[in-house]
Design a protein around this motif. Sequence first.
Motif, short mmCIF file in Angstrom:
data_model
loop_
_atom_site.label_atom_id
_atom_site.label_comp_id
_atom_site.label_asym_id
_atom_site.label_seq_id
_atom_site.Cartn_x
_atom_site.Cartn_y
_atom_site.Cartn_z
N UNK A 52 0.67 -1.19 0.08
CA UNK A 52 -0.01 -0.04 0.05
C UNK A 52 0.82 1.30 -0.05
N UNK A 53 0.38 2.27 -0.74
CA UNK A 53 0.96 3.53 -0.74
C UNK A 53 0.69 4.61 0.44
N UNK A 54 -0.31 4.18 1.19
CA UNK A 54 -0.94 5.07 2.25
C UNK A 54 -2.14 6.04 1.49
N UNK A 55 -2.13 5.88 0.32
CA UNK A 55 -3.31 6.52 -0.59
C UNK A 55 -4.59 5.61 -0.95
N UNK A 56 -5.71 6.13 -0.83
CA UNK A 56 -6.91 5.29 -1.25
C UNK A 56 -7.74 5.98 -2.47
N UNK A 57 -8.27 5.31 -3.29
CA UNK A 57 -9.21 5.83 -4.32
C UNK A 57 -10.71 5.54 -3.97
N UNK A 58 -11.50 6.54 -4.03
CA UNK A 58 -12.97 6.45 -3.44
C UNK A 58 -13.70 5.99 -4.62
N UNK A 59 -14.72 5.29 -4.53
CA UNK A 59 -15.79 4.57 -5.68
C UNK A 59 -15.80 5.68 -6.67
N UNK A 60 -15.91 7.10 -6.63
CA UNK A 60 -16.12 7.98 -7.77
C UNK A 60 -14.96 8.31 -8.21
N UNK A 61 -13.60 7.92 -7.79
CA UNK A 61 -12.28 8.15 -8.53
C UNK A 61 -11.54 9.16 -7.56
N UNK A 62 -11.89 9.95 -6.57
CA UNK A 62 -11.41 10.88 -5.75
C UNK A 62 -10.22 10.04 -4.99
N UNK A 63 -9.06 10.67 -4.73
CA UNK A 63 -7.85 10.05 -3.96
C UNK A 63 -7.39 10.87 -3.00
N UNK A 64 -7.27 10.29 -1.79
CA UNK A 64 -6.80 10.98 -0.62
C UNK A 64 -6.01 10.24 -0.04
N UNK A 65 -5.23 10.88 0.87
CA UNK A 65 -3.94 9.97 1.70
C UNK A 65 -4.54 9.86 3.01
N UNK A 66 -4.57 8.87 3.50
CA UNK A 66 -5.09 8.33 4.84
C UNK A 66 -3.91 8.18 5.80
N UNK A 67 -2.58 7.70 5.35
CA UNK A 67 -1.45 7.81 6.18
C UNK A 67 -0.19 8.00 5.29
N UNK A 68 1.02 8.38 6.07
CA UNK A 68 2.19 8.26 5.40
C UNK A 68 2.98 6.82 5.40
N UNK A 69 3.32 6.36 4.53
CA UNK A 69 4.26 5.07 4.29
C UNK A 69 5.41 5.51 3.50
N UNK A 70 6.48 4.83 4.08
CA UNK A 70 7.61 4.83 3.22
C UNK A 70 7.50 4.07 1.83
N UNK A 71 8.30 4.45 0.91
CA UNK A 71 8.21 4.05 -0.50
C UNK A 71 9.25 2.92 -0.48
N UNK A 72 8.54 1.87 -1.30
CA UNK A 72 9.49 0.55 -1.61
C UNK A 72 10.66 1.14 -2.24
N UNK A 73 10.53 1.75 -3.62
CA UNK A 73 11.56 1.95 -4.37
C UNK A 73 11.51 3.56 -4.52
N UNK A 74 12.55 4.17 -3.76
CA UNK A 74 12.29 5.89 -3.78
C UNK A 74 13.14 6.48 -4.85
N UNK A 75 13.66 5.55 -5.84
CA UNK A 75 14.45 6.43 -6.83
C UNK A 75 14.08 5.83 -8.00
N UNK A 76 13.66 6.72 -8.94
CA UNK A 76 13.41 6.60 -10.43
C UNK A 76 14.66 6.08 -11.26
#
Length: 301
Positions: A131-155
């Motif tokens: 999980x990224x800490x973000x969720x998508x609502x049924x209508x497509x709205x995205x919001x952040x529920x918590x801060x989570x560290x990234x698995x791959x921090x570098x492009x």
Amino acid sequence: MPASASASPRRPLQRLRFVLLPLFSLACVDSPSSADDEASASTTSADAGTNTDESSSSETANTSESAETSAETESSGSAETETDSGSSESDSGSTETETETETETETETGEPEPYVCDNPTPIMQWQTEVPSGWVTCADGFEHRVEAIECVDPQEQSNAGCANFGVASCHTVEDCTEHAYGACVFAPLVNCECTYGCQSDADCEPGTICACAGVAGSSPQCIPSNCESSSDCGDGLCGLSSFAGLCSNIYQAGCADPYADCHVDDDCDGPPCEPPGGECSLGTTPGNAWDCNVPSDCNGEC
């Protein structure tokens, strides 16, 4: 002897006469009294009959008056009951009318219902099941529920950048201004440095870390006035994507539950005509959620 024999029978008769005469006199004297008594009894009986008739008449009259009074009372009570019933029905009808009017007024003048995120679904980090800490609502709205560290921090850097003669960078070694640098292709400038992040601590103040899979396929720090939806009171810390000609402009910000929009479907009209068909925070951090004309409609990056 003969004389004595003839005289002897008279004496008993004379004695009987003397005995019966007083009795006869008494009988004659008592007879008027009996007649009077009978007359008196007759009179008394007549009086009694009269009194009985009068009493009966009186009782009949009283019964009639009582019946009339009862009828009037029942009639009056019935009339009052009907009046009260009519008044009650009238009051009830008036109350219902007032309630309907108040409801209609509240519906016409009241605020819209607050936004609710239905059936939130976790957004996973790019090509992972984390999980990224973000969720998508049924209508497509995205919001952040918590801060989570990234698995791959570098492009990943693009190897082809090494062959460009004029470019902002050629390899990852050219991108050291911040942590998690990479040299990647970019419109108009050939190649440029980008910087990823593992957590919010890797980002400048006023920005947060969006892991790969949230704001595109690479991790990046984006402007935001909230770290999670818990910072927004009754609102949500939403992700805004504003379409540009060169790339999308991402930022996050608190979306009020009564905001003008949360998703593009809340905006009426063609996307490139004011007020615009794209729901976003625009290009300026801290803007309110609103319907905007995308910048690519004007040929802007």
